[in-house]
Design a protein around this motif. Structure first.
Motif, short mmCIF file in Angstrom:
data_model
loop_
_atom_site.label_atom_id
_atom_site.label_comp_id
_atom_site.label_asym_id
_atom_site.label_seq_id
_atom_site.Cartn_x
_atom_site.Cartn_y
_atom_site.Cartn_z
N TRP A 163 0.82 -1.22 0.00
CA TRP A 163 0.00 0.00 0.00
C TRP A 163 0.85 1.27 0.00
N GLY A 164 2.05 1.17 0.51
CA GLY A 164 2.94 2.32 0.46
C GLY A 164 3.30 2.68 -0.96
N ALA A 165 3.60 1.64 -1.78
CA ALA A 165 3.92 1.87 -3.19
C ALA A 165 2.70 2.35 -3.96
N LYS A 177 14.62 3.28 -3.58
CA LYS A 177 15.53 3.19 -4.72
C LYS A 177 14.94 2.38 -5.88
N VAL A 178 13.68 2.71 -6.21
CA VAL A 178 12.99 2.05 -7.33
C VAL A 178 12.67 3.12 -8.38
N PRO A 179 13.57 3.38 -9.31
CA PRO A 179 13.40 4.48 -10.28
C PRO A 179 12.21 4.32 -11.22
N VAL A 180 11.73 3.08 -11.45
CA VAL A 180 10.64 2.89 -12.40
C VAL A 180 9.38 3.62 -11.95
N THR A 181 9.25 3.86 -10.64
CA THR A 181 8.06 4.55 -10.13
C THR A 181 8.01 6.02 -10.54
N LEU A 182 9.13 6.56 -11.02
CA LEU A 182 9.16 7.97 -11.45
C LEU A 182 8.26 8.21 -12.67
N PHE A 183 7.86 7.13 -13.34
CA PHE A 183 6.91 7.27 -14.46
C PHE A 183 5.58 7.84 -13.97
N LYS A 203 3.63 -4.81 -7.57
CA LYS A 203 5.04 -5.13 -7.78
C LYS A 203 5.97 -4.49 -6.76
N GLY A 204 5.43 -3.63 -5.91
CA GLY A 204 6.25 -2.85 -4.99
C GLY A 204 7.22 -3.67 -4.15
N ASN A 205 6.73 -4.70 -3.51
CA ASN A 205 7.58 -5.52 -2.64
C ASN A 205 8.73 -6.17 -3.42
N GLU A 206 8.43 -6.66 -4.61
CA GLU A 206 9.48 -7.29 -5.43
C GLU A 206 10.55 -6.29 -5.82
N TRP A 207 10.12 -5.12 -6.24
CA TRP A 207 11.08 -4.09 -6.65
C TRP A 207 11.97 -3.67 -5.48
N ALA A 208 11.33 -3.44 -4.33
CA ALA A 208 12.07 -2.95 -3.17
C ALA A 208 13.03 -4.03 -2.64
N TYR A 209 12.58 -5.27 -2.57
CA TYR A 209 13.41 -6.35 -2.02
C TYR A 209 14.58 -6.67 -2.95
N GLU A 210 14.37 -6.47 -4.24
CA GLU A 210 15.44 -6.71 -5.22
C GLU A 210 16.62 -5.79 -4.96
N LYS A 211 16.35 -4.61 -4.41
CA LYS A 211 17.41 -3.64 -4.13
C LYS A 211 18.08 -3.89 -2.77
N ASP A 212 17.46 -4.73 -1.95
CA ASP A 212 18.00 -4.94 -0.60
C ASP A 212 17.75 -6.38 -0.15
N PHE A 220 12.15 -6.41 6.59
CA PHE A 220 11.69 -5.78 5.35
C PHE A 220 10.20 -5.46 5.43
N HIS A 221 9.39 -6.42 5.87
CA HIS A 221 7.95 -6.22 5.95
C HIS A 221 7.59 -5.16 6.99
N LYS A 222 8.32 -5.09 8.08
CA LYS A 222 8.05 -4.07 9.09
C LYS A 222 8.30 -2.67 8.52
N THR A 223 9.41 -2.56 7.77
CA THR A 223 9.73 -1.26 7.14
C THR A 223 8.65 -0.85 6.16
N GLN A 224 8.23 -1.82 5.31
CA GLN A 224 7.21 -1.52 4.32
C GLN A 224 5.86 -1.22 4.97
N SER A 225 5.56 -1.91 6.07
CA SER A 225 4.31 -1.66 6.79
C SER A 225 4.28 -0.25 7.36
N THR A 226 5.42 0.21 7.89
CA THR A 226 5.52 1.57 8.41
C THR A 226 5.32 2.59 7.30
N GLN A 227 5.97 2.35 6.16
CA GLN A 227 5.82 3.26 5.02
C GLN A 227 4.38 3.26 4.51
N ALA A 228 3.75 2.07 4.50
CA ALA A 228 2.37 1.97 4.04
C ALA A 228 1.45 2.80 4.93
#
Length: 417
Positions: A163-165, A177-183, A203-212, A220-228
């Protein structure tokens, strides 16, 4: 059959292998994004440079498919020829996953039928039989139907809706650090922003986890949950901010270009006027403007379903239409500016109000069924002239508008055919 016949193929294009429900949904929204951009951008350009096109478009929207403008029918048919093969690529892999059988003849036959249904939605026949809704129903079935092949694969701990993405798009992308979202930034100016937001969520989780990848899944999920949580709470402000930014950017760009190009200014003015006329003509099928009265006709069935606010808005639209017509006929769009700017603006505003009231007093909305009066407006000339003379403060202006609102008379119980 080859050993990789049932191998999972998550690519956007390709006929080999199978594709799971989630990736099928992602591909569907990517195609919807392409579809929206391919028809909305040319349509926007056509409406802007050919203002009369909007009037024809509004008229055709409520007419029979056979009376649709040829350019629209042809454009949709060509668009379908481009979009349907994109659908077919994912449909084949999804059908193969659902059937779970090594029978290419059956897979391609069923996929071809579904592709034809998709293409019908781009034709006048599809308009008659609600083709677009049929396509949506077919795709929903394919999205919900569990595949015999992919359902046996272990579920990923990473793949979840983000939901954050979804709400943050490019802002979330900068953080992760997911540049594709700049579209999302240019897509804000188009109708493609919603499909792109859904794609980001899927696709947000896949993109973000690919970078880290070194981070633990739980962390990872805790961080994304906070951002969401942050982006979900901030979503209304983000939407309002982006809308305001888009409005300011477009307005500033148009204003700057208008100053630099007087010819463009005339074209833009024509564009606004023509589109306003198109909206009025789509609201009132019949209009009669005479010296003593301005008549607008509307269906009593439609009128009976509207609220007082909507009726008042329709009446004001009719009045503004008359004023525009009079300005075009007399060529008095602009008043002469006296040397004192403040006095000029004050006189201009009073003249506008006076003109508006005079036109309103002669405007009436009639029933297209039996010519029964549905709406009229009247205020004693001496009453508003006195108010205009004493118009000095903001409080006076508010009182004036309150008095103006008392002039409406609506027929709440018109005769229905």
């Amino acid at each position: 059959m080859s050993d990789n016949y049932f191998e999972e193929n998550r690519k956007f294009l390709g006929l080999k292998g199978v594709i799971g429900r989630r990736d099928f949904i992602v591909n569907y929204f990517i195609i919807e994004l392409i579809d929206v951009l391919l028809w909305s951008i040319p349509l926007g350009i056509a409406v802007f440079f050919k203002p009369g096109f909007l009037s024809r478009l509004l008229d055709s929207a409520l007419s029979a498919p056979a009376s649709q403008p040829f350019i629209i029918v042809l454009g949709m048919a060509i668009l379908g020829l481009f979009i349907v093969p994109l659908y077919f690529s994912s449909i084949v892999r999804r059908v193969r996953d659902i059937l779970g059988e090594e029978d290419d003849n059956r897979v391609y036959l069923l996929s071809s039928v579904l592709a034809v249904i998709c293409y019908i939605s781009y034709t006048p026949v599809g308009y008659l039989f609600m083709g677009k809704w049929l396509v949506i129903f077919v795709f929903l079935c394919m999205m919900c139907w569990e595949g015999k092949i992919t359902s046996k694969k272990p579920k990923s701990d990473i793949i979840k809706f983000n939901w954050g993405a979804f709400w943050g798009t490019w802002m979330w992308g900068l953080i992760n650090k997911v540049p594709v979202t700049l579209f999302a930034i240019p897509l804000v100016f188009t109708l493609g922003i919603l499909p792109f937001m859904i794609i980001c969520g899927l696709k947000g989780n896949e993109w973000a986890y690919e970078k880290d990848k070194e981070r633990e899944v739980e962390t990872f999920h805790k961080t994304q949950s906070t951002q969401a949580t942050i982006f979900s709470v901030a979503a209304p402000f983000i939407i309002i901010g982006c809308t305001f930014f888009t409005f300011l950017t477009v307005t500033a760009g148009v204003a700057g270009y208008v100053k630099a190009s007087p010819e463009f200014s005339k074209k833009f003015d024509t564009f606004v006027r023509t589109n306003e006329e198109a909206i009025v003509k789509s609201t009132f099928p019949k209009i009669e403007l005479t010296k003593d009265e301005y008549k607008f006709f509307v269906s009593p069935v439609t009128w009976n379903e509207e609220s007082r606010f909507t009726r008042a808005s329709a009446f004001k639209t009719a009045v503004n239409y008359v004023i525009l017509q009079q300005e075009e006929d007399t060529q008095t769009d602009k008043l002469q500016e006296p040397s004192d700017k403040s006095k000029s603006e004050d006189k201009f505003n009073k003249d506008k109000i006076l003109k508006y009231i005079q036109v309103s007093n002669k405007t009436k909305i009639y029933s297209s069924f039996n010519n029964e009066i549905l709406a009229e407006y009247y205020i004693e000339p001496s009453k508003y002239e006195s108010l205009l003379k004493n118009l000095k403060t903001k409080s006076d202006l508010k009182n004036l508008y309150k008095v103006l609102e008392t002039g409406y008379k609506f027929n709440d119980h018109p005769s229905i055919p």
